[in-house]
Design an enzyme around this catalytic site. Structure first.
Site, short mmCIF file in Angstrom:
data_model
loop_
_atom_site.label_atom_id
_atom_site.label_comp_id
_atom_site.label_asym_id
_atom_site.label_seq_id
_atom_site.Cartn_x
_atom_site.Cartn_y
_atom_site.Cartn_z
N ALA A 329 0.83 -1.21 0.00
CA ALA A 329 0.00 0.00 0.00
C ALA A 329 0.87 1.26 0.00
O ALA A 329 1.94 1.29 -0.59
CB ALA A 329 -0.98 -0.03 1.17
N SER A 330 0.40 2.29 0.68
CA SER A 330 1.05 3.61 0.58
C SER A 330 2.40 3.69 1.28
O SER A 330 3.08 4.72 1.17
CB SER A 330 0.11 4.68 1.17
OG SER A 330 -1.09 4.75 0.43
N THR A 331 2.80 2.64 1.96
CA THR A 331 4.11 2.68 2.63
C THR A 331 5.26 2.76 1.63
O THR A 331 6.38 3.12 2.00
CB THR A 331 4.31 1.44 3.52
OG1 THR A 331 4.27 0.25 2.71
CG2 THR A 331 3.23 1.36 4.59
N VAL A 332 5.00 2.42 0.35
CA VAL A 332 6.06 2.47 -0.66
C VAL A 332 6.02 3.76 -1.47
O VAL A 332 6.83 3.94 -2.39
CB VAL A 332 5.97 1.26 -1.61
CG1 VAL A 332 6.25 -0.04 -0.86
CG2 VAL A 332 4.62 1.19 -2.30
N LYS A 333 5.13 4.67 -1.14
CA LYS A 333 5.07 5.94 -1.89
C LYS A 333 6.37 6.75 -1.80
O LYS A 333 6.78 7.36 -2.79
CB LYS A 333 3.87 6.75 -1.44
CG LYS A 333 2.54 6.19 -1.94
CD LYS A 333 1.34 6.98 -1.44
CE LYS A 333 0.03 6.42 -2.00
NZ LYS A 333 -1.16 7.11 -1.46
#
Length: 624
Positions: A329-333
């Protein structure tokens, strides 16, 4: 009537015949005596040493002596795995004339269940009959006393005191430490193939999972031997000599048991995983998968009832930290932002319009932002995109980058690969590529597939250890410290690891891009999506929240957790580090089916960091 003349005997002929017979008999006797003396000579003189040795072999037995298994400690010297004495009732089958009758008599003295007898008979079929086999383990004091008094009635039965593995913290460390249990036939065959079977002559247990299995050769030690004299019944009369076994090496882990207990307490009844790393060297401070189970159940052989209880839908036997596959999810943004900057898709001050959705030109489908009306009044730069977790920004950049560049870059952070952690139970998860999809689904990769990957979803999955390690590489600005659980042996020796290849650091065209992503993560905690859980912290944290959809929501519909089964609800994820200026801890938290990262995962990370900095406080700044 005529009279017959008497036959005249030839005494001379008879004498000659007798002499010949006597001579033959004498020669035969001489030959027999010669053979006898030859055999006596052979036995007493020529083969004296051989038969003396064989005689000693009947009188003298060499018995293997099991080494003590190495102990396991946490980073502060707290004992995590120890050896405790237990008394077992053991049987040497070949010394028992009527085994069934003997078992029936013993069962009249102490309790023997049908399952214990059945398992015992099964085990002796797979082992040599002269080797002792446990009939009943962990005898209580009363059972030891009863069998000791009656032991003379049961040749081949004996009470043996052995050291047995014990895990004082039970289910808190199961997925990290693993456990030991009985050697099985397959493992014995593997040991024989590797030439290590002789070192297990007196051993009943072997490491099955986790640290216990990975470092089996270090923990096991080297078998010793004891030369004893026995009588004609095989009973030991005395010990002639002793070769002391070499105990296994004690291991010191990087784990902090206090932090591990906080992780367990914070997750409560929720399914999920917690990983905490030391960013200075990749040492794992906490590795907890929930739900867990008590490893002590397996040490002496788990019952069918207890094992069936573990085969439930919550999957406690799975190590979620290394085997759980979740959309990151957004942890890799932050990582994707660095790639977009490197590829000059955007610059530090580039503004991307955010109406609350993204559309591919010519495609009648909207990829919705989690905030329907968009962010920052529709004007989003790289800092705001990470701070407020703007999906539209990353839909746009992912579409322009393409899956090949994304996959190649993210693979450098360990996605789609084994992390190298020193336990065997690990999956590589999936970092999707065009080739992967073609082999898996026999389909081409479509631009729409890339859009979902741009926010860490779609086909992309990762383990919590991979997620934590990817953040650790970002925190260290490209340097990859291999995650590991073992620090040193108790004797101070460095323990060899299975994965020894050092991965090269990630080199950026512009190193300043590291600082942009890290600063944006700092902002996310100061005033962004992770600000609420960390209000009032005594340290300076940075991080990124993530909410991963488990099932797709149709166009025009809204996500409503109450209308979904629990297993279809969102996963909450948080990654973070602290302090921002000089990181000392990196944390990744995944909570299954309980909602967003800011509401369920970030508060757990807060508890871990609060404990860590209370146990290891930050140095005070010198007074001016």
């Amino acid at each position: 009537m005529l009279k017959t003349r008497p036959t005249i005997r030839d005494h001379s002929a008879e004498a000659n015949l007798f002499a010949r017979r006597a001579f033959v008999g004498f020669v035969f006797v001489v030959i027999l005596i010669g053979i006898l003396f030859h055999n006596i000579y052979t036995l007493q003189i020529k083969e004296h040493q051989t038969y003396k040795t064989r005689s000693n072999e009947n009188r003298i037995k060499v018995l293997p002596v099991a080494p003590n298994r190495g102990l396991i400690y946490d980073r502060n010297g707290v004992l995590l795995a120890e050896n405790r004495p237990v008394y077992n009732l053991e049987v040497v089958p070949e010394q028992v004339e009527d085994l069934d009758a003997a078992l029936a008599e013993v069962s009249q003295l102490i309790e023997l269940t049908e399952s214990q007898i059945t398992e015992f008979k099964k085990e002796i079929r797979n082992k040599r009959r002269f080797k002792s086999q446990v009939l009943k383990g962990r005898l209580n004091e009363q059972e030891v006393a009863i069998m000791s008094v009656n032991q003379h009635k049961f040749p081949g039965f004996s009470i043996e005191a052995r050291l047995s593995r014990y895990y004082p913290y039970g289910d808190t460390l199961t997925h990290a430490l693993g456990y030991v249990s009985k050697l099985n036939k397959k493992e014995l065959e593997e040991l024989e193939a590797e030439g290590r079977a002789t070192n297990y002559r007196a051993t009943y247990d072997i490491g099955k999972l986790g640290i216990e299995k990975f470092y089996e050769q270090h923990l096991h030690g080297i078998v010793g031997s004891r030369r004893v004299e026995v009588n004609n019944r095989g009973r030991i009369i005395r010990t002639l000599s002793m070769e002391t076994p070499t105990p296994g090496r004690d291991l010191v882990l990087t784990l902090d048991i206090g932090l591990q207990q906080i992780a367990q307490h914070a997750l409560g009844d929720n399914r999920g995983a917690v990983v905490a790393l030391d960013p200075k060297d990749g040492g794992i401070l906490a590795l907890y998968s929930n739900p867990s189970y008590d490893p002590n159940l397996f040490v002496h052989g788990i019952s069918s009832k207890d094992y069936k209880a573990l085969l439930n839908p919550d999957l406690p036997l799975i190590n979620r930290t290394t085997q759980g596959r979740y959309a990151p999810a957004s942890t890799v943004k932050p990582h994707l932002a660095i790639l977009a900057l490197e590829e000059e898709i955007v610059e530090e001050d580039t503004i991307i319009y955010d109406p609350g959705f993204f559309e591919i030109p010519g495609v009648d489908h909207r990829w919705r932002d989690w905030q329907a009306w968009g962010h920052a009044k529709g004007k989003v730069d790289v800092y705001t995109a990470i701070e407020l977790s703007c999906d539209t920004y990353f839909y746009t950049t992912a579409y322009k980058l393409g899956i090949t560049k994304i996959s190649d870059f993210m693979s450098q952070f360990g996605f789609g690969e084994l992390s190298g952690i020193d336990i065997y139970e690990e999956t590589s998860a999936i970092m999707p590529t065009t080739q992967w999809k073609r082999e898996r689904f026999k389909e081409s990769w479509w631009p729409g597939d890339t859009i979902s990957v741009g926010i860490g979803q779609g086909y992309w999955t990762a383990t919590p250890v991979q997620i934590a390690n990817a953040l650790n590489i970002l925190v260290n600005k490209g340097k990859n410290y291999q995650p590991h659980l073992v620090q040193v042996s108790k004797q101070g020796e460095i323990i060899e690891r299975l994965y020894t290849e050092e991965k090269p650091p990630i080199e950026l065209n512009n190193p300043y891009h590291w600082d942009i992503a890290l600063t944006a993560m700092h902002n996310a905690v100061l005033e962004g999506t992770a600000s609420t859980p960390f209000k009032g912290a005594d340290y300076d944290p940075a991080g990124k929240t993530g909410t991963a959809q488990v099932v797709s929501i149709a166009q025009g519909e809204k996500y409503d957790a109450k209308k979904l089964k629990e297993k279809h609800r969102d996963n909450g994820i948080y990654v973070g580090f602290a302090p921002f200026s000089d990181p000392r801890i990196v944390v990744a938290v995944v909570v299954e089916n309980q909602g967003g990262g800011s509401t369920v995962a970030a508060p757990i990370a807060r508890q871990l960091m609060d404990y860590y900095f209370s146990a290891y406080p930050l140095p005070k700044e010198p007074e001016s």
